[in-house]
Design a protein around this motif. Structure first.
Motif, PDB file in Angstrom:
ATOM      1  N   ALA A 130      28.517  27.099  25.492  1.00 48.63           N
ATOM      2  CA  ALA A 130      27.488  26.106  25.191  1.00 48.63           C
ATOM      3  C   ALA A 130      28.078  24.892  24.473  1.00 48.63           C
ATOM      4  O   ALA A 130      27.740  23.741  24.791  1.00 48.63           O
ATOM      5  CB  ALA A 130      26.387  26.742  24.344  1.00 48.63           C
TER       6      ALA A 130
ATOM      7  N   LEU B  70      30.068  22.758  27.052  1.00 49.14           N
ATOM      8  CA  LEU B  70      29.217  21.946  27.921  1.00 49.14           C
ATOM      9  C   LEU B  70      28.597  20.779  27.166  1.00 49.14           C
ATOM     10  O   LEU B  70      28.480  19.665  27.712  1.00 49.14           O
ATOM     11  CB  LEU B  70      28.114  22.810  28.536  1.00 49.14           C
ATOM     12  N   LEU B  71      28.203  21.002  25.922  1.00 49.27           N
ATOM     13  CA  LEU B  71      27.613  19.919  25.129  1.00 49.27           C
ATOM     14  C   LEU B  71      28.635  18.815  24.877  1.00 49.27           C
ATOM     15  O   LEU B  71      28.319  17.618  24.977  1.00 49.27           O
ATOM     16  CB  LEU B  71      27.091  20.471  23.805  1.00 49.27           C
TER      17      LEU B  71
ATOM     18  N   THR C 187      23.076  22.301  28.982  1.00 51.95           N
ATOM     19  CA  THR C 187      23.428  23.083  27.792  1.00 51.95           C
ATOM     20  C   THR C 187      22.199  23.740  27.177  1.00 51.95           C
ATOM     21  O   THR C 187      22.224  24.929  26.817  1.00 51.95           O
ATOM     22  CB  THR C 187      24.114  22.185  26.752  1.00 51.95           C
TER      23      THR C 187
ATOM     24  N   GLY D 140      21.842  27.669  27.422  1.00 53.30           N
ATOM     25  CA  GLY D 140      21.963  28.379  26.145  1.00 53.30           C
ATOM     26  C   GLY D 140      20.788  29.285  25.879  1.00 53.30           C
ATOM     27  O   GLY D 140      20.951  30.426  25.410  1.00 53.30           O
TER      28      GLY D 140
END
Length: 447
Positions: A99, A102-103, A184, A188
């Protein structure tokens, strides 16, 4: 104590009700979709990155290469973490890294950020996902393992068929930053919700594996201390490494992944060079993923029933020979026909390894073994993905890349024929090397 009996199973070994193992298989499929579609749809992302940032195909694909190298190196360690500390702990760690990676990708402006956030962070996370999700499914089943893996692989494989065109649409309608922030958040929520319910082993719930018989009950209701767990894993690996199949399966997975990685990374861009627009080209990924669903489901079932060797050889053969069609395709419908045929072989290539591990090694701490096979797989994905882009940047054509893909897949067929028969365990007496207090109460055997 070195080991202790857990409380009686909360669900009997009979057939009343739906066993929690099937929920584990379904959750594994959703986890696979959520954690793997970024890699499955990399060919879509590659086109967008090249357009938005102006980097060369080789520079972009090097991120895919590096991600798979990281995944290859981390795979055996990921299996070791799952064997020693539990798969759910390893997966929660992976979900956190995934997560965050990706962020951070949403804020990307420089090529080094692609290498760090995608290649390193996402690569580490996906190593833990790839090893610990399917092996956890295997831990929940004593019978019908082929059906369970078929369900997980086929439903999980459907993700790319939906996500690739959806991702192409999102990237076409919004900017890079907004797209990855949204991915994300949604990803998540799905990951952490499911991992709360995704138990390592039936003993976590005081249950027995699906299909456990009376003779299985003592073994499946035992928890070992950390010291004994480490010893059992160490001794098991010592015996496994002495078998030819251990090394050959790594090579087979490596060759198969070279074969399909060349295609998975290059085919969408190749289609755009033939005049196919990106939204239409993205359907190539959808079609080969969707057509692979049937073979993902059927392959482990057939391998469980008839032995994995012949089934695997057929899948590798189909994957390799269908690539020849790419020398003649020009129209979008021709790419779609290729994708449908290629997908059948692709789905079968991936989905028999858990079953053949059970046929060769029985019930044992196999996460580390599968981790080594994932090492070969990820190294193949890295090389195959990079080869195509380097060849295209150098020669302006993918022809040599298609030949390499075919050669690798058909080389896998040759290696498969040198595998031992799957009708007997290769290390039936490995526990004889353990001290008495570290042995299971029931013998290992084929599920």
């Amino acid at each position: 104590m070195l080991r202790q009996n857990v409380r009686a199973a909360s669900r009997p070994m009979g057939k009343r009700g739906l066993h929690y193992a099937w929920f584990i298989a379904a959750m594994a499929a959703v986890l696979q979709v959520t954690t793997n579609f970024i890699s499955q749809a990399f060919s879509v992302i590659m086109v967008t990155i090249q357009k938005d940032f102006g980097w060369t195909l080789t520079a972009i694909t090097f991120a895919y290469f590096l991600k798979n190298i990281v995944q290859a190196v981390a795979a055996p360690v990921s299996g070791w973490l799952g064997d020693h500390y539990g798969a759910r702990r390893a997966l929660i760690m992976a979900a956190t890294v995934y997560a965050v990676g990706l962020l951070l990708l949403s804020q990307m402006h420089h090529i080094w950020q692609l290498y760090l956030y995608y290649s390193v962070m996402v690569g580490l996370a996906q190593a833990m996902f790839a090893v610990n999700i399917p092996t956890t499914v295997a831990a929940w089943f004593r019978r019908r393992l082929g059906v369970a893996i078929g369900v997980q692989q086929s439903l999980g494989g459907m993700g790319a068929s939906v996500m690739a065109p959806l991702l192409a649409l999102v990237l076409a309608r919004t900017d890079w930053q907004s797209a990855f922030v949204g991915i994300t958040i949604v990803g998540g929520i799905i990951l952490f919700t499911l991992l709360f319910l995704f138990h390592n082993d039936p003993t976590d719930n005081g249950m027995h594996p699906y299909g456990a018989t009376a003779s299985d009950q003592p073994q499946s209701s035992v928890i070992y201390s950390p010291a004994v767990t480490r010893l059992r894993t160490q001794v098991f690996l010592q015996h496994v490494r002495r078998t030819w199949a251990f090394w050959n399966l790594i090579a087979i997975h490596h060759l198969g992944c070279i074969g399909h990685s060349v295609i998975m990374v290059g085919v969408v861009y190749f289609a755009t060079t033939r005049g196919v627009a990106l939204p239409q080209a993205a359907w190539i990924v959808s079609i080969y993923s969707l057509c692979g669903v049937a073979s993902r489901f059927a392959t482990p079932i057939l391998a469980d029933r008839w032995g994995a060797k012949g089934v695997m050889a057929l899948a590798f053969f189909l994957q390799g020979t269908t690539v020849a069609l790419l020398f003649w395709v020009h129209e979008s419908w021709q790419f779609y026909v290729f994708a449908a045929l290629f997908g059948i072989g692709l789905g079968g290539e991936m989905s028999a390894f858990i079953v053949i591990n059970r046929q060769y090694y029985g019930i044992g701490p196999v996460r580390t073994v599968f981790g080594f096979q994932q090492f070969g797989s990820s190294l193949g994905m890295a090389l195959g993905g990079l080869i195509g882009s380097v060849i295209f940047d150098t020669f302006g054509s993918y022809d040599i890349a298609w030949l390499i893909s075919m050669t690798a897949s058909l080389g896998g067929v040759v290696c498969i024929f040198f595998l031992e028969p799957t009708s007997r365990l290769l290390i039936p007496d490995w526990e004889a090397s353990l001290p008495l207090e570290a042995r299971s109460s029931a013998p290992t055997g084929l599920a």
